[in-house]
Design an enzyme around this catalytic site. Structure first.
Site, PDB file in Angstrom:
ATOM      1  N   GLU A 189      10.347   2.019   6.547  1.00  0.00           N
ATOM      2  CA  GLU A 189      10.534   1.848   7.967  1.00  0.00           C
ATOM      3  C   GLU A 189      10.789   0.438   8.309  1.00  0.00           C
ATOM      4  O   GLU A 189      10.117  -0.245   9.322  1.00  0.00           O
ATOM      5  CB  GLU A 189       9.299   2.279   8.759  1.00  0.00           C
ATOM      6  N   GLU A 300       9.536  11.546   6.707  1.00  0.00           N
ATOM      7  CA  GLU A 300       8.293  11.541   7.529  1.00  0.00           C
ATOM      8  C   GLU A 300       8.471  12.334   8.769  1.00  0.00           C
ATOM      9  O   GLU A 300       9.544  11.980   9.563  1.00  0.00           O
ATOM     10  CB  GLU A 300       7.621  10.140   7.996  1.00  0.00           C
TER      11      GLU A 300
END
Length: 481
Positions: A189, A300
């Site tokens: 991320e 995710e």
């Protein structure tokens, strides 16, 4: 002996060219601990320091070593494989391998548990994806990169990037011949506030360095801004920015659905409009990969579930299981993506497939503190509304909206003014003080007491979230039990 996986156009394939779908979960909270997963407030490095101040270096080291040992054992891998799942994403923190005050000096001990779990998974027929969740300097402004502020220094200091490449070179050398390592996820991320151009430049350098040592393993490349934005990889006309493309790379998106969180006002009811929103969100995030013929992998996603003590918990959780099922059908049946990894395998009961039982020493000793932390909303993930806190913040938010409306455009642009305040006040300032309070609850414990706490995370002491695991089993292609 299996061969190393690789990409073939939009597919991931094995050595025979047979398509492989990597489906599983992440063991978040293990080699990169997170506050909502294991219960401490604030950031991991703060908790480690606080516990060392309370217990001393020897006992603190003993506790963390035993926690890592019990968190994932052969029994976990066997349970995971019994559901038909074949891939585990392993988030890790760079601090296991080097210290900021002693950079580029490898801490060999960091590989002790990583080597062990990779082997445990291989023995159970499970692939692993190595995910640098917390990089030197912090690649995003949030707690899960072990960031004690909201400043992502990784993008401002070249040395942080150089150290990260140094670490990946060491990892590549160690696992270059391991066929059960599916690939390397260089940054989790990332959040480059300058549009992602520095992210692309970093990936370009990292890929060259890794492949000079290991030319065979796949790279899993997260998009910018928490793995949702891939625009920096393209020219204005939509063609790939990089000549020759990105061979043997899998671009990884993260696809959380807001309907799966306690802060939402609505629940998933399976309406056509709600399903259309889920699909539109996924298509927007995956457009880059589909247009350029790359594998699509969802690194995710997953709802947050209500504890049994919560009013209407069973009803709410049923809707969130249905939400997860709808997402999985979208990925597996309609678009046949290359796989997915839910968040997550094990935690204190918010999202995990398994959790330490309510009667374990860990839950018993810290339960009251966890309730206090929840009241103060010191953890962002899965926080529930607190009217008293919201009433206190409301005038400040209104004032800032009036006087500094540009705050709504501050990067990350997915954050509201309230989210920025929560991050800086509750999750940073308040959590730092609570961190020391939590560590004090360990005072006076000897090795036997610390072992009991760590062993609370052992699979034999855990309870299963059966509704979630049933859905995963079905998505993995096994018949319901």
């Amino acid at each position: 002996m299996v061969g190393i996986l690789r990409t073939d156009g939009p597919k991931i394939v094995d050595e025979n060219g047979t398509e492989v779908f990597l489906k599983g979960a992440a063991i978040g909270g293990w080699m990169n601990m997170e506050n909502f997963i294991t219960g401490y407030p604030g950031m991991e490095h703060q908790f480690r320091r606080s516990l060392e101040n309370v217990l001393g270096p020897e006992l603190a080291h003993y506790y963390f070593d035993r926690l890592l040992h019990h968190f994932f054992t052969p029994a976990d891998a066997q349970f995971f494989a019994s559901l038909g799942l074949n891939a585990i994403r392993i988030p890790f923190n760079y601090r296991h391998f080097e210290d900021d005050l002693n950079p580029r000096v490898l801490k060999e001990e960091g590989f002790k548990h990583l080597d062990n779990v990779i082997k445990i998974c291989a023995d159970a027929g499970i692939y692993t994806i190595l995910d640098l969740h917390a990089a030197a300097g912090c690649q995003n402004p949030d707690w899960h990169s072990d960031n004690a502020s909201n400043f992502a220094g990784f993008w401002e200091h070249r040395d942080f990037q150089d150290r990260t490449i140094w670490l990946w070179e060491i990892i590549a050398e160690r696992y270059k011949s391991n066929p059960w390592v599916a690939g390397y996820n260089p940054l989790n991320e990332p959040c480059d506030p300058h549009g992602g151009h520095r992210l692309v430049a970093f990936y370009d350098r990292a890929e060259k360095a890794i492949r000079k040592i290991d030319p065979h393993h796949m790279l899993f490349l997260d998009g910018n801004t928490f793995a949702i934005d891939f625009r920096a990889f393209e020219k204005p006309d939509g063609s790939l920015l990089r000549e020759g493309g990105w061979p043997n790379c899998v671009f990884a998106l993260h696809d959380y659905a807001l309907l799966g969180f306690p802060s939402t006002e609505d629940e998933y009811e399976g309406t056509p409009d709600q399903d259309a929103v889920l699909e539109k969100q996924f298509l927007r995030k995956s457009e880059f990969m589909r247009r350029h013929n790359f594998p699509v992998w969802n690194g995710e996603f997953g709802p947050v579930y209500q504890p049994p003590s919560q009013t209407n918990a069973e009803e709410i959780n049923s809707k969130r299981y249905n939400l997860l099922g709808a997402q999985l059908r979208l990925y597996d049946e309609k678009y046949r993506i290359s796989g997915w990894s839910i968040w997550l395998y094990k935690d204190l009961g918010l999202q995990g497939m398994v959790s330490p039982g309510p009667d374990t020493p860990y839950q018993q000793r810290f339960g009251a503190f966890f309730a206090k932390k929840k009241r103060l909303q010191a953890d962002h993930w899965g926080h529930t509304p607190n009217p008293e806190i919201e009433a206190a913040f409301a005038p400040l938010i209104a004032f800032l909206e009036k006087e500094v409306p540009e705050l709504n455009d501050k990067y990350p642009t997915t954050w509201t003014i309230r989210r920025h305040l929560r991050r800086n006040v509750q999750e940073t300032l308040v959590a730092e003080v609570l961190n020391k309070e939590f560590a004090e609850l360990f005072r006076g414990l000897d090795k036997e007491g610390l072992e009991a706490l760590a062993a609370s995370w052992n699979m034999e002491k855990c309870t299963q979230r059966k509704g979630l695991n049933s859905i995963l089993r079905k998505a993995a292609g096994l018949a319901e039990e």
